[in-house]
Scaffold this active site. Structure first.
Site, PDB file in Angstrom:
ATOM      1  N   ASP A  35       0.862  -1.188   0.000  1.00 10.89           N
ATOM      2  CA  ASP A  35       0.000   0.000   0.000  1.00 10.89           C
ATOM      3  C   ASP A  35       0.898   1.238   0.000  1.00 10.89           C
ATOM      4  O   ASP A  35       1.830   1.339   0.795  1.00 10.89           O
ATOM      5  CB  ASP A  35      -0.902   0.009   1.247  1.00 10.89           C
ATOM      6  CG  ASP A  35      -2.083   0.959   1.085  1.00 10.89           C
ATOM      7  OD1 ASP A  35      -3.228   0.488   1.142  1.00 10.89           O
ATOM      8  OD2 ASP A  35      -1.846   2.178   0.879  1.00 10.89           O
ATOM      9  N   THR A  39      -4.332   6.900   0.053  1.00 10.73           N
ATOM     10  CA  THR A  39      -5.470   7.181   0.935  1.00 10.73           C
ATOM     11  C   THR A  39      -5.492   6.236   2.138  1.00 10.73           C
ATOM     12  O   THR A  39      -6.249   6.459   3.079  1.00 10.73           O
ATOM     13  CB  THR A  39      -6.818   7.009   0.185  1.00 10.73           C
ATOM     14  OG1 THR A  39      -6.752   5.780  -0.557  1.00 10.73           O
ATOM     15  CG2 THR A  39      -7.092   8.151  -0.753  1.00 10.73           C
ATOM     16  N   GLN A  81      -6.527   4.474  -6.795  1.00 13.83           N
ATOM     17  CA  GLN A  81      -6.850   5.877  -6.550  1.00 13.83           C
ATOM     18  C   GLN A  81      -8.369   5.823  -6.502  1.00 13.83           C
ATOM     19  O   GLN A  81      -9.016   5.595  -7.521  1.00 13.83           O
ATOM     20  CB  GLN A  81      -6.282   6.703  -7.717  1.00 13.83           C
ATOM     21  CG  GLN A  81      -6.463   8.198  -7.618  1.00 13.83           C
ATOM     22  CD  GLN A  81      -7.897   8.642  -7.515  1.00 13.83           C
ATOM     23  OE1 GLN A  81      -8.339   9.052  -6.425  1.00 13.83           O
ATOM     24  NE2 GLN A  81      -8.653   8.557  -8.578  1.00 13.83           N
ATOM     25  N   TYR A 148     -11.983   7.515 -13.592  1.00 13.56           N
ATOM     26  CA  TYR A 148     -12.010   6.388 -12.646  1.00 13.56           C
ATOM     27  C   TYR A 148     -12.769   5.211 -13.262  1.00 13.56           C
ATOM     28  O   TYR A 148     -12.293   4.074 -13.283  1.00 13.56           O
ATOM     29  CB  TYR A 148     -12.676   6.853 -11.341  1.00 13.56           C
ATOM     30  CG  TYR A 148     -12.930   5.768 -10.317  1.00 13.56           C
ATOM     31  CD1 TYR A 148     -11.973   5.438  -9.370  1.00 13.56           C
ATOM     32  CD2 TYR A 148     -14.158   5.086 -10.271  1.00 13.56           C
ATOM     33  CE1 TYR A 148     -12.215   4.461  -8.406  1.00 13.56           C
ATOM     34  CE2 TYR A 148     -14.415   4.119  -9.317  1.00 13.56           C
ATOM     35  CZ  TYR A 148     -13.444   3.806  -8.386  1.00 13.56           C
ATOM     36  OH  TYR A 148     -13.699   2.842  -7.436  1.00 13.56           O
ATOM     37  N   ILE A 207     -26.463  17.888   0.745  1.00 18.50           N
ATOM     38  CA  ILE A 207     -27.018  17.020  -0.300  1.00 18.50           C
ATOM     39  C   ILE A 207     -26.945  17.773  -1.622  1.00 18.50           C
ATOM     40  O   ILE A 207     -27.411  18.913  -1.720  1.00 18.50           O
ATOM     41  CB  ILE A 207     -28.483  16.647   0.022  1.00 18.50           C
ATOM     42  CG1 ILE A 207     -28.531  15.793   1.295  1.00 18.50           C
ATOM     43  CG2 ILE A 207     -29.128  15.919  -1.145  1.00 18.50           C
ATOM     44  CD1 ILE A 207     -29.923  15.376   1.716  1.00 18.50           C
ATOM     45  N   ARG A 272     -24.422  17.732  -8.860  1.00 15.97           N
ATOM     46  CA  ARG A 272     -23.092  17.754  -9.469  1.00 15.97           C
ATOM     47  C   ARG A 272     -23.112  17.078 -10.844  1.00 15.97           C
ATOM     48  O   ARG A 272     -23.848  16.108 -11.056  1.00 15.97           O
ATOM     49  CB  ARG A 272     -22.098  17.033  -8.555  1.00 15.97           C
ATOM     50  CG  ARG A 272     -21.849  17.833  -7.288  1.00 15.97           C
ATOM     51  CD  ARG A 272     -20.755  17.234  -6.460  1.00 15.97           C
ATOM     52  NE  ARG A 272     -21.175  15.987  -5.827  1.00 15.97           N
ATOM     53  CZ  ARG A 272     -20.530  15.437  -4.797  1.00 15.97           C
ATOM     54  NH1 ARG A 272     -19.457  16.006  -4.309  1.00 15.97           N
ATOM     55  NH2 ARG A 272     -20.954  14.308  -4.262  1.00 15.97           N
TER      56      ARG A 272
HETATM   57  N1  LIG Z   1     -15.724   1.975  -1.265  1.00 16.71           N
HETATM   58  C1  LIG Z   1     -16.554   1.747  -2.259  1.00 16.71           C
HETATM   59  O1  LIG Z   1     -17.744   2.069  -2.204  1.00 16.71           O
HETATM   60  C2  LIG Z   1     -16.065   1.062  -3.513  1.00 16.71           C
HETATM   61  C3  LIG Z   1     -16.984   0.799  -4.534  1.00 16.71           C
HETATM   62  C4  LIG Z   1     -16.542   0.164  -5.701  1.00 16.71           C
HETATM   63  C5  LIG Z   1     -15.212  -0.207  -5.836  1.00 16.71           C
HETATM   64  N2  LIG Z   1     -14.337   0.075  -4.816  1.00 16.71           N
HETATM   65  C6  LIG Z   1     -12.934  -0.309  -4.996  1.00 16.71           C
HETATM   66  O2  LIG Z   1     -12.526  -1.100  -3.882  1.00 16.71           O
HETATM   67  C7  LIG Z   1     -11.139  -0.884  -3.630  1.00 16.71           C
HETATM   68  C8  LIG Z   1     -10.925  -0.467  -2.194  1.00 16.71           C
HETATM   69  O3  LIG Z   1     -11.626   0.743  -1.988  1.00 16.71           O
HETATM   70  P1  LIG Z   1     -11.678   1.502  -0.584  1.00 16.71           P
HETATM   71  O4  LIG Z   1     -13.022   2.095  -0.467  1.00 16.71           O
HETATM   72  O5  LIG Z   1     -11.162   0.605   0.461  1.00 16.71           O
HETATM   73  O6  LIG Z   1     -10.676   2.697  -0.870  1.00 16.71           O
HETATM   74  P2  LIG Z   1      -9.353   3.159  -0.103  1.00 16.71           P
HETATM   75  O7  LIG Z   1      -8.933   4.434  -0.758  1.00 16.71           O
HETATM   76  O8  LIG Z   1      -9.574   3.153   1.367  1.00 16.71           O
HETATM   77  O9  LIG Z   1      -8.324   1.988  -0.460  1.00 16.71           O
HETATM   78  C9  LIG Z   1      -7.486   1.997  -1.592  1.00 16.71           C
HETATM   79  C10 LIG Z   1      -6.072   1.713  -1.094  1.00 16.71           C
HETATM   80  O10 LIG Z   1      -5.180   1.598  -2.214  1.00 16.71           O
HETATM   81  C11 LIG Z   1      -3.953   2.248  -1.873  1.00 16.71           C
HETATM   82  N3  LIG Z   1      -3.273   2.561  -3.164  1.00 16.71           N
HETATM   83  C12 LIG Z   1      -3.677   3.413  -4.130  1.00 16.71           C
HETATM   84  N4  LIG Z   1      -2.833   3.366  -5.185  1.00 16.71           N
HETATM   85  C13 LIG Z   1      -1.876   2.445  -4.880  1.00 16.71           C
HETATM   86  C14 LIG Z   1      -0.734   1.954  -5.564  1.00 16.71           C
HETATM   87  N5  LIG Z   1      -0.400   2.371  -6.789  1.00 16.71           N
HETATM   88  N6  LIG Z   1       0.051   1.040  -4.943  1.00 16.71           N
HETATM   89  C15 LIG Z   1      -0.255   0.591  -3.685  1.00 16.71           C
HETATM   90  N7  LIG Z   1      -1.334   1.026  -2.999  1.00 16.71           N
HETATM   91  C16 LIG Z   1      -2.142   1.940  -3.596  1.00 16.71           C
HETATM   92  C17 LIG Z   1      -4.387   3.443  -1.050  1.00 16.71           C
HETATM   93  O11 LIG Z   1      -3.368   3.987  -0.238  1.00 16.71           O
HETATM   94  C18 LIG Z   1      -5.514   2.829  -0.207  1.00 16.71           C
HETATM   95  O12 LIG Z   1      -5.028   2.270   0.992  1.00 16.71           O
HETATM   96  C19 LIG Z   1     -10.679   0.156  -4.656  1.00 16.71           C
HETATM   97  O13 LIG Z   1     -10.166  -0.525  -5.771  1.00 16.71           O
HETATM   98  C20 LIG Z   1     -11.957   0.850  -5.032  1.00 16.71           C
HETATM   99  O14 LIG Z   1     -11.883   1.437  -6.305  1.00 16.71           O
HETATM  100  C21 LIG Z   1     -14.725   0.698  -3.672  1.00 16.71           C
END
Ligand SMILES: NC(=O)c1ccc[n+]([C@@H]2O[C@H](COP(=O)([O-])OP(=O)(O)OC[C@H]3O[C@@H](n4cnc5c(N)ncnc54)[C@H](O)[C@@H]3O)[C@@H](O)[C@H]2O)c1
Length: 312
Positions: A35, A39, A81, A148, A207, A272
């Protein structure tokens, strides 16, 4: 007893990733987290023992060498991201973390003994405005409206193509809106955390639009169980993971206000650009192929979230 004993988890210091890591460790799986803390937070992994962590980009030469050395049996690719808004402001950053680096990772994994690649894709952003509600894997017709969404959709295609003739199968899970403890209330993602944080501080939630836009909110523990169940299935899978239940932002505000005992009115601001009006996933295929279903209803999930806010 889990099928695999050695798992690579990218994005393991993030919201969903840290819940997954916790569950894998409970089941005696050896875990390597990569990681870059874009974020993610080190504190998300604080209480966990017996875990290897690399705080770096997953696509760096050093990380990829460690992946080869670790030689995982399974990779849960959750790193991203994860902000749609940031992807619009900085498409190059999004491309780097959401497409370029993951492709390097897949290339490296192909040279290891890894048998399964599990990817957290996005049901809400890869297909644009749906024409069937709740939307199944086949009903999607539109195109993504953000960098995204474009990156997620393209990575889905790269995974399918790159693993076509390999010994590694894939699970691509199109997640709906995930919520639960540890989701960052300061970010743009995670309306549930943002609203809960505001109401507990006695501030007004904002909202955008009239609040009638709907989403499918799935609790993080249910997502972890889908990730794990899908990892134990040797077939290539493309599945929606959500509740199939549509909830409007206005309904959400009233549910959270009951649990937080907040009495007030939200602030309404103009809608938005690019925001979908309705988004809810049909989860029948996941229910059948994984023998999975969400067990937390919204009230139970919100209570857990509010408890976490109060105790952290
Ligand atoms: N939370 C949601 O509602 C949701 C919905 C659909 C998909 N997702 C997907 O689920 C996954 C996890 O989401 P989340 O909500 O836990 O988000 P999050 O931002 O908490 O987790 C993403 C993690 O990836 C790490 N990261 C980013 N780029 C990186 C890289 N190049 N190398 C190593 N680490 C990297 C960040 O530091 C972070 O810890 C993501 O792929 C996100 O797109 C989330």
């Amino acid at each position: 007893m889990m099928k695999y004993k050695k798992a690579l988890v990218t994005g393991g210091a993030g919201f969903i990733g840290s819940h997954l890591v916790e569950e894998l460790l409970k089941n005696n799986v050896r875990v390597l987290v990569i990681d870059n803390l874009l974020t993610g937070k080190k504190t998300n992994l604080d209480r966990l023992e017996n875990i290897d962590v690399i705080y770096d980009d997953l696509g760096s030469n050093e990380s990829l060498k460690e992946v080869e050395k670790f030689n995982p049996e399974i990779c849960f690719h959750l790193a991203a991201q994860s902000s749609v808004v940031i992807s619009v402001e900085d498409p190059l950053l999004d491309f780097e973390h959401n497409l370029l680096q993951p492709i390097k990772l897949i290339q490296t994994l192909i040279s290891t003994d890894c048998k399964k690649f599990v990817f957290s894709s996005s049901g809400g952003t890869i297909f644009g405005e749906p024409n069937v509600i709740p939307t199944s894997e086949e009903d999607f017709a539109g195109e993504p409206v953000s960098p995204y969404g474009i990156a997620k959709k393209n990575l889905n295609d790269f995974i399918k193509l790159m693993l076509e003739n390999e010994k590694m199968s894939y699970s691509i899970l199109n997640l709906s809106n995930v919520y639960g403890p540890r989701q960052d209330p300061h970010g743009e993602a995670g309306v549930m955390s943002i609203f809960t944080g505001k109401m507990l501080n006695n501030e007004k939630p904002i909202i955008y639009g009239d609040g009638n836009q709907t989403r499918d909110y799935v609790f993080v523990t249910d997502v972890v169980s889908a990730l794990i169940k899908s990892s134990e299935n040797d077939n290539d899978l493309f599945l929606n993971i959500g509740t199939g239940i549509e909830t409007s932002v206005n309904e959400l505000v009233s549910l959270i206000s009951v649990t937080t005992s907040w009495e007030g009115q939200p602030d309404y601001k103009p809608q938005r650009d690019g925001e979908l009006l309705r988004s809810v996933l049909n989860n029948e295929k996941a229910k059948k192929s994984l023998d999975w279903e969400p067990v937390y209803n919204l009230n139970e999930g919100i209570e857990k979230l509010v408890d976490w806010f109060r105790n952290s």
